[in-house]
Every structure is written in C-alpha cells, then in structure tokens.
Design a protein around this motif. Structure first.
Motif, PDB file in Angstrom:
ATOM      1  N   ALA B 182       3.080  -9.653 -25.468  1.00 35.69           N
ATOM      2  CA  ALA B 182       2.551  -9.462 -24.109  1.00 35.69           C
ATOM      3  C   ALA B 182       3.588  -8.850 -23.178  1.00 35.69           C
ATOM      4  CB  ALA B 182       2.077 -10.804 -23.545  1.00 35.69           C
ATOM      5  N   GLY B 183       4.682  -8.362 -23.748  1.00 39.17           N
ATOM      6  CA  GLY B 183       5.789  -7.869 -22.934  1.00 39.17           C
ATOM      7  C   GLY B 183       5.430  -6.726 -22.005  1.00 39.17           C
ATOM      8  N   ALA B 184       4.403  -5.939 -22.360  1.00 37.97           N
ATOM      9  CA  ALA B 184       4.070  -4.764 -21.553  1.00 37.97           C
ATOM     10  C   ALA B 184       3.068  -5.068 -20.443  1.00 37.97           C
ATOM     11  CB  ALA B 184       3.516  -3.666 -22.455  1.00 37.97           C
ATOM     12  N   ILE B 185       2.655  -6.328 -20.339  1.00 36.15           N
ATOM     13  CA  ILE B 185       1.673  -6.669 -19.304  1.00 36.15           C
ATOM     14  C   ILE B 185       1.957  -8.040 -18.658  1.00 36.15           C
ATOM     15  CG2 ILE B 185       0.052  -7.771 -20.907  1.00 36.15           C
ATOM     16  CD1 ILE B 185      -2.241  -6.536 -19.281  1.00 36.15           C
ATOM     17  N   GLY B 186       2.762  -8.851 -19.318  1.00 32.82           N
ATOM     18  CA  GLY B 186       2.990 -10.228 -18.861  1.00 32.82           C
ATOM     19  C   GLY B 186       3.490 -10.333 -17.435  1.00 32.82           C
ATOM     20  N   LYS B 187       4.444  -9.488 -17.066  1.00 34.14           N
ATOM     21  CA  LYS B 187       5.017  -9.575 -15.713  1.00 34.14           C
ATOM     22  C   LYS B 187       3.968  -9.205 -14.667  1.00 34.14           C
ATOM     23  CE  LYS B 187       8.592  -7.100 -16.934  1.00 34.14           C
ATOM     24  NZ  LYS B 187       9.786  -6.268 -16.859  1.00 34.14           N
ATOM     25  N   GLY B 188       3.185  -8.164 -14.964  1.00 35.35           N
ATOM     26  CA  GLY B 188       2.137  -7.758 -14.022  1.00 35.35           C
ATOM     27  C   GLY B 188       1.072  -8.825 -13.867  1.00 35.35           C
ATOM     28  N   PHE B 189       0.669  -9.415 -15.019  1.00 32.74           N
ATOM     29  CA  PHE B 189      -0.330 -10.481 -14.995  1.00 32.74           C
ATOM     30  C   PHE B 189       0.186 -11.657 -14.166  1.00 32.74           C
ATOM     31  CE2 PHE B 189      -2.641 -14.134 -16.616  1.00 32.74           C
ATOM     32  CZ  PHE B 189      -3.927 -13.644 -16.803  1.00 32.74           C
ATOM     33  N   ALA B 190       1.441 -12.029 -14.383  1.00 33.36           N
ATOM     34  CA  ALA B 190       2.044 -13.131 -13.627  1.00 33.36           C
ATOM     35  C   ALA B 190       2.119 -12.788 -12.132  1.00 33.36           C
ATOM     36  CB  ALA B 190       3.433 -13.438 -14.172  1.00 33.36           C
ATOM     37  N   ALA B 191       2.449 -11.527 -11.829  1.00 38.89           N
ATOM     38  CA  ALA B 191       2.553 -11.114 -10.417  1.00 38.89           C
ATOM     39  C   ALA B 191       1.212 -11.286  -9.707  1.00 38.89           C
ATOM     40  CB  ALA B 191       3.024  -9.664 -10.328  1.00 38.89           C
ATOM     41  N   ASP B 192       0.120 -10.906 -10.388  1.00 37.02           N
ATOM     42  CA  ASP B 192      -1.215 -11.070  -9.784  1.00 37.02           C
ATOM     43  C   ASP B 192      -1.533 -12.540  -9.514  1.00 37.02           C
ATOM     44  OD1 ASP B 192      -1.856  -8.372  -9.714  1.00 37.02           O
ATOM     45  OD2 ASP B 192      -2.763  -8.381 -11.710  1.00 37.02           O
ATOM     46  N   ARG B 193      -1.216 -13.405 -10.478  1.00 33.78           N
ATOM     47  CA  ARG B 193      -1.520 -14.840 -10.314  1.00 33.78           C
ATOM     48  C   ARG B 193      -0.645 -15.464  -9.212  1.00 33.78           C
ATOM     49  NH1 ARG B 193      -4.669 -17.384 -14.341  1.00 33.78           N
ATOM     50  NH2 ARG B 193      -6.176 -15.792 -15.007  1.00 33.78           N
ATOM     51  N   ILE B 194       0.622 -15.080  -9.172  1.00 33.30           N
ATOM     52  CA  ILE B 194       1.513 -15.614  -8.124  1.00 33.30           C
ATOM     53  C   ILE B 194       1.038 -15.148  -6.748  1.00 33.30           C
ATOM     54  CG2 ILE B 194       3.872 -15.529  -7.178  1.00 33.30           C
ATOM     55  CD1 ILE B 194       3.688 -17.266  -9.647  1.00 33.30           C
ATOM     56  N   PHE B 195       0.549 -13.917  -6.698  1.00 35.77           N
ATOM     57  CA  PHE B 195       0.033 -13.380  -5.428  1.00 35.77           C
ATOM     58  C   PHE B 195      -1.145 -14.225  -4.940  1.00 35.77           C
ATOM     59  CE2 PHE B 195      -1.931  -9.937  -2.775  1.00 35.77           C
ATOM     60  CZ  PHE B 195      -0.819  -9.677  -1.991  1.00 35.77           C
ATOM     61  N   GLU B 196      -1.958 -14.701  -5.882  1.00 34.53           N
ATOM     62  CA  GLU B 196      -3.063 -15.611  -5.518  1.00 34.53           C
ATOM     63  C   GLU B 196      -2.509 -16.936  -5.013  1.00 34.53           C
ATOM     64  OE1 GLU B 196      -5.777 -16.177  -8.758  1.00 34.53           O
ATOM     65  OE2 GLU B 196      -6.042 -14.020  -9.049  1.00 34.53           O
ATOM     66  N   ILE B 197      -1.491 -17.446  -5.686  1.00 37.25           N
ATOM     67  CA  ILE B 197      -0.915 -18.745  -5.306  1.00 37.25           C
ATOM     68  C   ILE B 197      -0.367 -18.707  -3.872  1.00 37.25           C
ATOM     69  CG2 ILE B 197       1.004 -20.354  -5.781  1.00 37.25           C
ATOM     70  CD1 ILE B 197       0.587 -19.763  -8.777  1.00 37.25           C
ATOM     71  N   ILE B 198       0.211 -17.576  -3.473  1.00 37.09           N
ATOM     72  CA  ILE B 198       0.773 -17.490  -2.109  1.00 37.09           C
ATOM     73  C   ILE B 198      -0.276 -17.020  -1.101  1.00 37.09           C
ATOM     74  CG2 ILE B 198       3.133 -17.149  -2.930  1.00 37.09           C
ATOM     75  CD1 ILE B 198       2.862 -14.169  -2.245  1.00 37.09           C
ATOM     76  N   GLY B 199      -1.528 -17.041  -1.497  1.00 32.17           N
ATOM     77  CA  GLY B 199      -2.609 -16.737  -0.559  1.00 32.17           C
ATOM     78  C   GLY B 199      -2.797 -15.262  -0.264  1.00 32.17           C
ATOM     79  N   GLY B 200      -2.307 -14.428  -1.146  1.00 29.27           N
ATOM     80  CA  GLY B 200      -2.511 -12.987  -0.976  1.00 29.27           C
ATOM     81  C   GLY B 200      -1.695 -12.377   0.151  1.00 29.27           C
ATOM     82  N   SER B 201      -0.644 -13.063   0.560  1.00 25.68           N
ATOM     83  CA  SER B 201       0.205 -12.527   1.631  1.00 25.68           C
ATOM     84  C   SER B 201       1.669 -12.761   1.279  1.00 25.68           C
ATOM     85  CB  SER B 201      -0.136 -13.206   2.959  1.00 25.68           C
ATOM     86  OG  SER B 201       0.725 -12.743   3.967  1.00 25.68           O
ATOM     87  N   GLY B 202       2.401 -11.673   1.116  1.00 25.69           N
ATOM     88  CA  GLY B 202       3.818 -11.794   0.773  1.00 25.69           C
ATOM     89  C   GLY B 202       4.236 -10.688  -0.171  1.00 25.69           C
ATOM     90  N   ILE B 203       5.380 -10.903  -0.813  1.00 29.47           N
ATOM     91  CA  ILE B 203       5.935  -9.899  -1.722  1.00 29.47           C
ATOM     92  C   ILE B 203       6.273 -10.582  -3.044  1.00 29.47           C
ATOM     93  CG2 ILE B 203       7.832  -8.267  -2.088  1.00 29.47           C
ATOM     94  CD1 ILE B 203       8.082  -8.384   1.101  1.00 29.47           C
ATOM     95  N   VAL B 204       5.612 -10.157  -4.110  1.00 25.66           N
ATOM     96  CA  VAL B 204       5.903 -10.701  -5.443  1.00 25.66           C
ATOM     97  C   VAL B 204       6.590  -9.609  -6.251  1.00 25.66           C
ATOM     98  CG1 VAL B 204       4.959 -11.744  -7.528  1.00 25.66           C
ATOM     99  CG2 VAL B 204       3.835 -12.139  -5.325  1.00 25.66           C
ATOM    100  N   ASP B 205       7.790  -9.906  -6.698  1.00 25.21           N
ATOM    101  CA  ASP B 205       8.553  -8.976  -7.529  1.00 25.21           C
ATOM    102  C   ASP B 205       8.778  -9.652  -8.875  1.00 25.21           C
ATOM    103  OD1 ASP B 205      10.405  -7.404  -8.817  1.00 25.21           O
ATOM    104  OD2 ASP B 205      11.934  -7.482  -7.249  1.00 25.21           O
TER     105      ASP B 205
END
Lengths: 134, 340
Positions: B182-205
């Motif tokens: 999952a190395g080619a998609i894992g970080k992006g997938f995690a970024a989307d989920r973290i963005f949900e956790i922070i309520g869709g407002s902020g910066i996820v790197d």
C-alpha cells in the motif's frame, strides 16, 4: 445665570443613561486595539527553526540562525545546522535516505529516517509547505 | 448644589470603573477563547515517512496519533498488521482485515483497474526482487535482477491474484508468493482520514502528501536538486508527489528507482527522457497519491490524460528536460520548459 447653567448640567448628567452609545464605541475600539496588539505579539515571526521528532515525540527544536552540531537524543543520529540550513549528517540506519536528503532550509521541508523514527521538519517564517517524496 | 456635584462625580467614577471592568472582562474572555482556538501541531513517523498535522479547535492529538499508529501497523507490507498477514498467508486462506484496511484495498483495486495496471498494489514481489522492500533496501546494488527472474515474478505481481469478500471483510490470495503493497497510496489515504478527524479544517502533511483547507504557499521539490521547480498558493485541495529521487540506487551509472512498471522494470527504464517526478492535485489525497505513481509509469500519454480527467485531477509530469501539464494545475512552474 451661571448657577442656572450648572443646575441644568447636573440635571443632564442625572437623566443621562449610565452607558451611552459613545461608551460602547470606546469599549469596542479599546478591545479591537488590544486584540490587534495581542495578535501581533503572538503571531510575531520567531524565525526559522527545526522541530526534531523521535518516534512521534518532539525531542528538540533548533534555530537555523546559529551554526551547530547536535546529537539527536535517544538515537545515534547527528544533525548539523550551517548557513541557515539543516541536515542529518550521521545515522546508523540501513538505507541512509535521511543523509542523502542533504541540507534543507525552507519552512515546510522535511528530513525523514523511517528505520529509526526520526523526523526533522523546518518550521517558522512564512509557514510554507513542500510536496515531494519522503 | 455641592451634594449634586458630588453625586455627579460619584456616578462618573462608577461609569469609569464599570467601563474598565467591562474591558478587562471582555479582553480576558477573548484571550481565553483565542487560546482554545490556537493552532495545534502534532507530528510523528508512520508509513515509512513522517506526518505533521496543523489544526485548531478541539484537541484530537490522541485520535490522530492512534489512527496513524493503526495504519502504520495495518498498511505495512511486512509485519503483523492486516497487509502483512495477507502477504504471509498461503493461497486459499481468507485473511480477515479491519474496515479501514478493506476500504483502502477496495480503492486500491479500483484505481489499479482504471489505470490498466499502471498503479499496481500487487507489485511487492517485484519490489523485493529489485531490493526496494523495507527490509532489503540499502540504497545500493551491484547488478539488476535477471530478466528470467523478472518475468517469473511478474506472473504473481497482479491484483488478479487476490479476491476480496466485502461481507466477510476478508482477502484471499489465489497463488502462493503474491503480495500487496500500500506504499503508493497509504499516505494519501491516511491524509484524507486525518482531514476528517480534524473536521475538514487545517493542514495535513503525510510525508509530502497534503490535504489543506485554508490557503497555503506550497512548492514542488526539485527532483534533481535541493530547490523547487514549481509554486502555488493552494486551498481546499489535495496534493501528492511521486518521484525517482528518494528510493533509488545506481547500477553502471543508471538510476534504478522503486516505482515498478507492468513490464517488471523501474518506470521509464527504457525511455530516453523518463518522467522523474509527478505532482497530482485534486479532491482526494488517496487518489492523488495513487495517480502520481500511475503517471510515473504511463508518462505523458492519452491514457494518463484520460485517467487524470476521470478522477477530476490535474497533473504536472517532470522529466530531466522539461515538464508536461495535464489539466489546469494550480502550480506555476518556475524551472523547466513546457513539453506539451
């Protein structure tokens, strides 16, 4: 005549409300000024620095305006600050990706050592970000 | 008269005191509130890289750390997590995985199919053969694998070697030796989920793959230097970059990198001017992440334009001589000649 004017003035003060519209404008202006002052203090530029994380915990923050060599706590890695840039210059990891990354300086730039869980992220300044391969 | 004048002064004093108290109270409340909404930063190491999340509002640091620890375990190709267990299992044995992993695999298989295999999450046997797995990558090699070994390994490096059961949340391997990555998609997938956790407002790197809400200045790393090749002010967007400049080694002066094409060789291996870095922008970090890898393989072509358009993304493909643009990328290239 003077006595009459003073009497009228006193009556004016007695009948006027405790807080007028002018008072509220003054209050709002003072609060606005205080907020601006506080914001400028809090948001003032603290210069470029780098946060160093080991396994998710921040272990040190180092300024990039002073040349120095640091040992990263609880690891065998060393980081160097020179000419406003920072690099991992020594590490006992297998692939040395962190060392190959070289010196970085722009806010948002990062150096990663996945095997040893070390991350260096440049922060401060104008809060810029870098998309790349890490 | 003296009494009235004195009363007036008293009223004035009361007014001034009340005003001062009001100002102090409001300032105190404002300061307290601003403290609650101060930007928080949480960072760490996961998925073979780093993550850094900036957000304000309710403190969700622990949720973010727990989620990243969870995906770090379950998305790893080796180890005791979900994908590690799939890779270690013999053929025919269903492996139960978590909902997050299953959601990732569904998306992974979809993009793999849409990209005609250019994005290949089942290339882990090839990754091991070329010495790019987490446990055998040392950044150096004396030779490349034999053509026969590459051809043999290719036979099991396909998503067709796996079946998914959505009801049971299981993954079953159809041949021994097949393995997922999952190395080619894992970080992006995690970024989307973290963005949900922070309520869709902020910066996820997530290791250079972003989800951002408010406008931020962003640069694209120069794949052949320490500076930058493009810049933009972006907001409400996902950004992901793949390239040949982080996991690589040289054999006889030729760069061998970790993104492997359907022919079993590193992407662009036989090209005179291969793509060396791809940046994709769009609405989902997971999709951008996967597409950036797929476009490294396809290069600039009608297929890559079609794939990018299908997912409503934009892309910049950099070679050593210039760059190609697909769609209307928000980035302004500051270095290099446009080739299309």
């Amino acid at each position: 005549m003077k006595l009459f004017r003073e009497k009228n003035l006193i009556e004016h003060y007695r009948r006027s409300p405790l807080f007028g519209i002018g008072d509220f404008i003054v209050v709002l202006a003072v609060i606005f000024a205080c907020t601006l002052a506080a914001k400028s203090l809090v948001g003032s530029d603290t210069g470029i620095y780098a946060d160093v994380y080991v396994k998710g915990e921040i272990v040190m923050s180092v300024p990039l305006n002073t040349d120095a060599l640091y040992a990263v706590p609880d690891t065998r890695a060393s980081i160097e600050v020179a000419d406003g840039k920072i690099a991992v210059v020594d590490n006992d990891c297998t692939n040395k990706i962190c060392i190959k990354t070289g010196f970085v300086s722009r806010s948002g730039a990062a150096i990663v050592c996945a095997p040893n869980g070390i991350t260096v992220i440049v922060r401060g300044g104008d809060s810029e970000y870098v998309t790349g391969v890490h | 008269m003296l009494y009235r004048r004195s009363a007036s002064r008293t009223r004035k004093r009361i007014k001034l005191t009340a005003l001062a108290l009001a100002i102090i109270s409001v300032a105190f409340i404002a300061a307290t509130l601003s403290g609650c909404n101060a930007t928080k930063t949480v960072a760490g190491t996961a998925l073979g890289s780093y993550y850094s999340v900036e957000y304000s509002g309710k403190n969700v640091d622990d949720q973010i750390k727990a989620f990243m620890a969870d995906v770090d375990l379950n998305f790893a190709a080796e180890g005791t997590g979900d994908i590690g267990k799939i890779n270690a299992a013999p053929k025919g044995e269903p492996v139960k995985v978590g909902e997050t992993t299953f959601a990732l695999l569904e998306l992974v298989f979809e993009i793999s199919e849409k990209s005609g295999g250019a994005f290949n999450p089942a290339a882990f046997p090839l990754t091991e053969l070329w010495h790019f797995s987490p446990s055998n990558y040392i950044g150096a090699a004396k030779s490349i694998p034999d053509a026969e070994d590459i051809a043999e390994t290719l036979k099991i490096s396909s998503v067709a070697m796996f079946s998914l059961d959505k009801t049971a949340l299981t993954v079953t391997k159809l041949v021994d030796g097949a393995a997922l990555d999952a190395g080619a998609i894992g970080k992006g997938f995690a970024a989307d989920r973290i963005f949900e956790i922070i309520g869709g407002s902020g910066i996820v790197d997530a290791g250079g793959t972003f989800r951002v809400s408010e406008p931020v200045k962003m640069y694209i790393q120069n794949p052949r230097g320490s500076d930058y090749v493009a810049e933009a002010t972006v907001s409400n967007i996902a950004v992901a970059t793949s390239g040949d400049y982080q996991r690589y080694y040289f054999v006889d002066g030729k760069r061998i990198h970790h993104i492997l094409a359907p022919d079993g060789y590193p992407a662009g291996y036989f090209s005179e001017d291969p793509v060396v870095s791809v940046t994709v922008t769009g609405g989902s970090a997971a999709v951008c992440d996967a597409l950036s890898t797929a476009l490294m393989v396809t290069g600039y072509s009608p297929e890559s334009a079609e794939l990018t358009a299908y997912y409503e993304c934009q892309a910049l493909l950099f070679t050593e001589t210039g760059y190609y643009e697909i769609g209307d990328s928000p980035f302004e290239v500051v270095s290099g000649e446009k080739l299309n």
